[in-house]
Design a protein around this motif. Structure first.
Motif, PDB file in Angstrom:
ATOM      1  N   TYR A  55       8.879   6.412  -5.134  1.00 39.01           N
ATOM      2  CA  TYR A  55       8.574   7.840  -5.258  1.00 39.01           C
ATOM      3  C   TYR A  55       7.793   8.379  -4.070  1.00 39.01           C
ATOM      4  N   GLY A  56       7.416   7.505  -3.135  1.00 39.64           N
ATOM      5  CA  GLY A  56       6.670   7.989  -1.985  1.00 39.64           C
ATOM      6  C   GLY A  56       6.833   7.022  -0.831  1.00 39.64           C
ATOM      7  N   ILE A  57       6.916   7.583   0.392  1.00 36.93           N
ATOM      8  CA  ILE A  57       6.963   6.742   1.587  1.00 36.93           C
ATOM      9  C   ILE A  57       5.591   6.810   2.238  1.00 36.93           C
TER      10      ILE A  57
ATOM     11  N   ASN B 225     -15.644 -12.968  -3.254  1.00 36.31           N
ATOM     12  CA  ASN B 225     -14.288 -12.489  -2.976  1.00 36.31           C
ATOM     13  C   ASN B 225     -14.285 -11.356  -1.959  1.00 36.31           C
ATOM     14  N   ALA B 226     -13.111 -11.136  -1.348  1.00 38.63           N
ATOM     15  CA  ALA B 226     -12.962 -10.032  -0.412  1.00 38.63           C
ATOM     16  C   ALA B 226     -12.920  -8.726  -1.204  1.00 38.63           C
ATOM     17  N   GLY B 227     -13.798  -7.801  -0.867  1.00 38.77           N
ATOM     18  CA  GLY B 227     -13.867  -6.553  -1.616  1.00 38.77           C
ATOM     19  C   GLY B 227     -12.873  -5.516  -1.140  1.00 38.77           C
ATOM     20  N   GLN B 228     -12.508  -5.604   0.143  1.00 31.84           N
ATOM     21  CA  GLN B 228     -11.667  -4.562   0.720  1.00 31.84           C
ATOM     22  C   GLN B 228     -10.190  -4.818   0.499  1.00 31.84           C
ATOM     23  N   TYR B 229      -9.402  -3.789   0.669  1.00 32.04           N
ATOM     24  CA  TYR B 229      -7.951  -3.926   0.629  1.00 32.04           C
ATOM     25  C   TYR B 229      -7.336  -2.890   1.558  1.00 32.04           C
ATOM     26  N   MET B 230      -6.077  -3.146   1.935  1.00 31.66           N
ATOM     27  CA  MET B 230      -5.345  -2.159   2.735  1.00 31.66           C
ATOM     28  C   MET B 230      -4.697  -1.195   1.767  1.00 31.66           C
ATOM     29  N   LYS B 231      -4.835   0.072   2.045  1.00 33.25           N
ATOM     30  CA  LYS B 231      -4.185   1.012   1.131  1.00 33.25           C
ATOM     31  C   LYS B 231      -3.349   2.007   1.908  1.00 33.25           C
ATOM     32  N   PRO B 232      -2.328   2.546   1.267  1.00 31.18           N
ATOM     33  CA  PRO B 232      -1.557   3.601   1.925  1.00 31.18           C
ATOM     34  C   PRO B 232      -2.447   4.833   2.028  1.00 31.18           C
ATOM     35  N   SER B 233      -2.613   5.399   3.224  1.00 32.67           N
ATOM     36  CA  SER B 233      -3.521   6.533   3.369  1.00 32.67           C
ATOM     37  C   SER B 233      -2.973   7.745   2.636  1.00 32.67           C
ATOM     38  N   MET B 234      -1.663   7.931   2.691  1.00 30.22           N
ATOM     39  CA  MET B 234      -1.013   8.999   1.937  1.00 30.22           C
ATOM     40  C   MET B 234       0.488   8.790   1.980  1.00 30.22           C
ATOM     41  N   PHE B 235       1.187   9.456   1.075  1.00 27.81           N
ATOM     42  CA  PHE B 235       2.641   9.334   1.000  1.00 27.81           C
ATOM     43  C   PHE B 235       3.298  10.669   1.307  1.00 27.81           C
TER      44      PHE B 235
ATOM     45  N   TYR C 232      10.497  -0.566   8.724  1.00 28.32           N
ATOM     46  CA  TYR C 232       9.217  -0.244   8.083  1.00 28.32           C
ATOM     47  C   TYR C 232       8.657  -1.440   7.324  1.00 28.32           C
ATOM     48  N   ASP C 233       7.358  -1.622   7.426  1.00 23.74           N
ATOM     49  CA  ASP C 233       6.650  -2.718   6.784  1.00 23.74           C
ATOM     50  C   ASP C 233       6.893  -2.709   5.271  1.00 23.74           C
ATOM     51  N   ALA C 234       7.402  -3.853   4.757  1.00 25.03           N
ATOM     52  CA  ALA C 234       7.805  -3.904   3.356  1.00 25.03           C
ATOM     53  C   ALA C 234       6.625  -3.734   2.406  1.00 25.03           C
ATOM     54  N   ASN C 235       5.466  -4.293   2.778  1.00 19.98           N
ATOM     55  CA  ASN C 235       4.292  -4.159   1.918  1.00 19.98           C
ATOM     56  C   ASN C 235       3.869  -2.711   1.761  1.00 19.98           C
ATOM     57  N   GLN C 236       3.897  -1.988   2.888  1.00 22.46           N
ATOM     58  CA  GLN C 236       3.519  -0.579   2.825  1.00 22.46           C
ATOM     59  C   GLN C 236       4.502   0.209   1.974  1.00 22.46           C
ATOM     60  N   LEU C 237       5.791  -0.117   2.104  1.00 26.61           N
ATOM     61  CA  LEU C 237       6.783   0.594   1.296  1.00 26.61           C
ATOM     62  C   LEU C 237       6.574   0.329  -0.191  1.00 26.61           C
ATOM     63  N   ALA C 238       6.196  -0.919  -0.494  1.00 27.07           N
ATOM     64  CA  ALA C 238       6.043  -1.305  -1.899  1.00 27.07           C
ATOM     65  C   ALA C 238       4.963  -0.494  -2.591  1.00 27.07           C
ATOM     66  N   SER C 239       3.989   0.011  -1.819  1.00 25.24           N
ATOM     67  CA  SER C 239       2.893   0.761  -2.444  1.00 25.24           C
ATOM     68  C   SER C 239       3.364   2.088  -3.029  1.00 25.24           C
ATOM     69  N   GLY C 240       4.553   2.554  -2.617  1.00 24.27           N
ATOM     70  CA  GLY C 240       5.061   3.812  -3.151  1.00 24.27           C
ATOM     71  C   GLY C 240       6.010   3.639  -4.317  1.00 24.27           C
ATOM     72  N   VAL C 241       6.074   2.422  -4.865  1.00 25.09           N
ATOM     73  CA  VAL C 241       7.005   2.148  -5.961  1.00 25.09           C
ATOM     74  C   VAL C 241       6.302   2.327  -7.302  1.00 25.09           C
ATOM     75  N   VAL C 242       6.910   3.113  -8.173  1.00 23.08           N
ATOM     76  CA  VAL C 242       6.385   3.319  -9.521  1.00 23.08           C
ATOM     77  C   VAL C 242       7.473   2.913 -10.509  1.00 23.08           C
ATOM     78  N   ASP C 243       7.160   2.003 -11.399  1.00 25.79           N
ATOM     79  CA  ASP C 243       8.108   1.539 -12.419  1.00 25.79           C
ATOM     80  C   ASP C 243       9.465   1.178 -11.811  1.00 25.79           C
TER      81      ASP C 243
ATOM     82  N   THR D 273       0.971   3.685  11.206  1.00 23.36           N
ATOM     83  CA  THR D 273       2.320   3.653  10.640  1.00 23.36           C
ATOM     84  C   THR D 273       2.820   2.237  10.399  1.00 23.36           C
ATOM     85  N   GLY D 274       3.679   2.094   9.405  1.00 27.02           N
ATOM     86  CA  GLY D 274       4.264   0.797   9.107  1.00 27.02           C
ATOM     87  C   GLY D 274       5.573   0.570   9.853  1.00 27.02           C
ATOM     88  N   ASP D 275       5.987   1.544  10.667  1.00 30.61           N
ATOM     89  CA  ASP D 275       7.215   1.418  11.444  1.00 30.61           C
ATOM     90  C   ASP D 275       6.903   0.682  12.740  1.00 30.61           C
ATOM     91  N   ALA D 276       7.429  -0.548  12.878  1.00 29.26           N
ATOM     92  CA  ALA D 276       7.038  -1.416  13.985  1.00 29.26           C
ATOM     93  C   ALA D 276       7.344  -0.792  15.345  1.00 29.26           C
TER      94      ALA D 276
END
Lengths: 286, 426
Positions: free
Chosen positions: B138-140, B298-308, B123-134, B345-348
């Motif tokens: 807490y979310g995949i 600057n670039a206004g857009q970003y990639m975001k996790p659609s849901m966890f 799984y893509d590490a960047n996508q996984l990182a978006s579910g990290v809290v403190d 999906t972030g799963d290659a």
């Protein structure tokens, strides 16, 4: 003993939640964490700082002050018409009552959105008759509330039925005597119908006022749940709902609910207090 | 009259509830060990998700009890369930809420399951990182997503318009195209929907100026002047006839089927990339996506996790819940059904497997995200607690400008100050 099912229902489903909400109204409660006692903070915010509340109150009062008298007038007029014509009265009665059954439903509110939309039925008729292009009534801050008032008036069915029952109780010999004395129709209405109907009018007035204060479904659907455009249909109940379930301020919403209860109680008390000047009961003075 | 009816209905509900409890007494026994799953969705997503649930039950012999709601009702339902300590075991979670739920101890940390029940090596590490809290997961992420401008390709092709490279275009380029074609558009069709009320569009606007909606500390991250400029831009678009009049636009209450694009009143529309399939289903013409033009350097857009997918702290059998989550995220057969409806999906290996079988519209999403991926700025910090209220308040604020009820700068100032007050009240 036989009251037990009712009592369980009353204590478990009415009194319990009511008292709980009274407690919650003095707390800070976001549903996710336990309520935290905050004293009068919620009420203080409501009275002195909440600007949207002022708007919600003004929208609700406008709605009540227009929709209730107009609805009762239409209901009374139609009841009098139906009271005279004997043939097919059951059919007309049912037909006129129909909107009241449907009116509170989600489907009608959705239909209303279509009828008063930019391409809706109202604008198509307007275009055919006058060649003018009307605005999207439901989506315009100047007209959105009016369409909701019209929707409320259209649901005149239940007060009409009650008026009709009231009219049937008025003794016919009074009218006969009045006609012989040469009283006009209008005079008969003012001197016989209105006074004798006063208790029924009073009942309908109180009942419809309370209903109007609690109006929710129509505004929720017609405005897409947002009380828009520009908060022009942000009814008190809608604002309360939004605070509770969208902004997760259950404590504050509980305080709002109690304030609404007080407001309705005041209006009802006013109606009762003034009633002795205009409502005559037949058994009085005996 | 209504009271009588509601009381009667209430009796009916009560009766039904009583008999349901009587019945479910046995049902609950049979379902002991069932994993409860909840998600927000649309008919298409519900169909696919239920199919995956069925597949999981046949494959593993365990039971799952699914629940689904529309986005608007979902968060009320979830908050009420959290208050009653009865959250479902596996919860579809949004970036907006994951911090709130995690920090209020409603969600379980997933780290102990990663590597065992949750097989995320691919799984893509960047996508996984978006579910990290403190520091804890807490979310995949169920897939990546970005904002976009979706446009009616059939109409633009008919006018002979080809769009410039959208990775480098500006709002000026975009407006120039609009002015060029506005008189050639069919009657009742405008160049674009008006995006004045759209918080994500405002976000790209302020990010393009090097700021953001919120700071990491949860304060307002942009200045009043940015908001004034934003309102001025969309007022100009409305006054020029490039976007519909205020009352036409206000008929769109946020449902896709009411959008200017779906009602054939706009060529351009704002859209999240995973919604392209749903939007294409509503429009006869062919539609496609481009990046949102930038208004600043600057670039206004970003990639975001659609849901966890998250797990409730109160889940009875956490290992079983983790297995179900893993099935959704890594099982090849499950993903043959899900495809990219929840984002890419972030799963290659999964991505490689499902791409050839995608429809043309779904391929557009993949291609779009490939382009966006190289022209974005980092994921913003999660919005603070009362951000939802501020999001909703943008609508009346903009509409009061659009309808000409108040002075533009006064409306902007009012909204800006109210936003600060909302954050303080949180």
């Amino acid at each position: 003993m036989f009251l037990l099912p009712w009592l369980i229902g009353f204590f478990g489903l009415t009194l319990g939640p009511t008292l709980a909400s009274l407690y919650l109204s003095f707390t800070d409660y976001d549903l996710l964490t336990s309520p935290r006692w905050s004293g009068l903070e919620n009420y203080e915010y409501a009275f002195f700082h909440d600007r949207r509340l002022g708007n919600a109150l003004s929208v609700t009062f406008t709605y009540v002050l227009w929709s209730v008298p107009l609805k009762l007038t239409v209901a009374l007029l139609l009841a009098m018409v139906l009271d005279r014509s004997v043939r097919g009265v059951a059919f007309y009665r049912a037909t006129f009552y129909l909107p009241s059954l449907l009116g509170a439903s989600v489907a009608i509110a959705v239909l209303w959105r279509q009828i008063f939309g930019a391409q809706g039925l109202v604008n198509q008729m307007l275009f055919l008759l006058t060649g003018m292009k009307g605005p999207a009534w439901v989506a315009h801050p100047d007209y959105a509330l009016t369409t909701l008032i019209v929707l409320a008036i259209w649901q005149f069915g239940s007060p009409m039925i009650i008026f009709l029952a009231g009219l049937r109780q008025v003794p016919q010999d009074l009218y006969e005597a009045a006609s012989m004395d040469g009283a006009s129709g209008w005079r008969q209405f003012r001197k016989i119908t209105l006074p004798l109907l006063a208790p029924v009018i009073f009942f309908n007035l109180v009942f419809q006022t309370i209903e109007a204060f609690k109006a929710f479904t129509q505004a929720y659907i017609v405005s897409g749940g947002q009380g828009g455009p520009v908060d022009s249909t942000l009814f008190y109940s809608l604002y309360l709902y939004e605070e509770a379930f969208a902004n997760f301020r259950m404590g504050y919403a509980s305080a709002l609910a109690w304030l609404l209860l007080v407001i309705i109680a005041i209006f009802t008390a006013i109606a009762f207090a003034t009633s002795k000047y205009w409502v005559y009961y037949e058994d009085e003075g005996r | 009259m209504t009271t009588t009816y509601s009381r009667r209905q209430f009796g009916g509900i009560l009766g039904a509830a009583l008999s349901a409890t009587a019945l479910s007494g046995t049902a609950a026994f049979a379902q002991a060990g069932a994993v409860r799953l909840i998600w927000w969705g649309n008919p298409e997503r519900d169909k696919r998700t239920n199919a995956v649930v069925d597949l999981y039950q046949t494959k593993t012999g365990s039971t799952v009890s699914p629940e689904t709601y529309a986005w608007g009702d979902y968060w009320q339902k979830l908050a009420t369930q959290a208050a009653g300590k009865s959250l479902p075991d596996v919860i579809q979670m949004d970036y907006r809420y994951i911090f709130e739920y995690a920090r209020r101890n409603q969600l379980a940390a997933l780290d102990e399951f990663i590597g065992s029940e949750l097989e995320l090596a691919d799984y893509d590490a960047n996508q996984l990182a978006s579910g990290v809290v403190d520091g804890k997961t807490y979310g995949i992420s169920m897939g990546a997503n970005s904002m976009s401008h979706v446009y009616n390709k059939t109409v633009l092709d008919g006018l002979g318009v080809t769009l410039p490279d959208s990775t480098s275009w500006t709002t000026d380029d975009w407006v120039a195209i609009g002015k060029d074609i506005k008189d050639k558009l069919p009657d009742g069709m405008y160049f674009s929907e008006n995006m004045g009320i759209l918080e994500p569009r405002l976000q790209t606007w302020v990010r393009s100026a090097g700021k953001d909606l919120y700071t990491p500390e949860g304060k307002i991250g942009y200045d009043l002047e940015d908001l004034v400029a934003y309102f001025e831009f969309w007022k100009m678009m409305q006054d020029e006839g490039l976007t519909p009049p205020a009352d036409v636009q206000a008929q769109d209450s946020g449902k896709m089927e009411e959008s200017m694009m779906a009602t054939k009143q706009g060529v351009f529309n704002f859209l999240h990339s995973n919604q392209l399939v749903a939007m294409q289903n509503l429009v006869e013409d062919e539609i496609d996506m481009v990046m949102i033009p930038n208004s600043g350097p600057n670039a206004g857009q970003y990639m975001k996790p659609s849901m966890f997918l998250s797990m409730s702290e109160t889940a009875a059998d956490k290992a079983a819940a983790a297995q179900l989550m893993n099935f959704f995220i890594t099982d090849p057969d499950a993903n043959d059904i899900l495809l990219i409806e929840r984002g890419v999906t972030g799963d290659a290996s999964i991505r490689e497997r499902i791409t050839p079988g995608l429809t043309e519209t779904e391929q557009k999403i993949i291609n779009y995200l490939d382009i966006v991926g190289t022209h974005v700025s980092p994921l913003p910090p999660p919005p603070p607690a009362n951000a939802g209220e501020i999001d909703r308040a943008l609508r009346p604020a903009w509409e009061s400008v659009a309808f000409g009820q108040v002075d533009l700068e006064a409306a902007a100032k009012d909204f800006y100050e109210n936003s600060i007050r909302s954050l303080e009240r949180a």
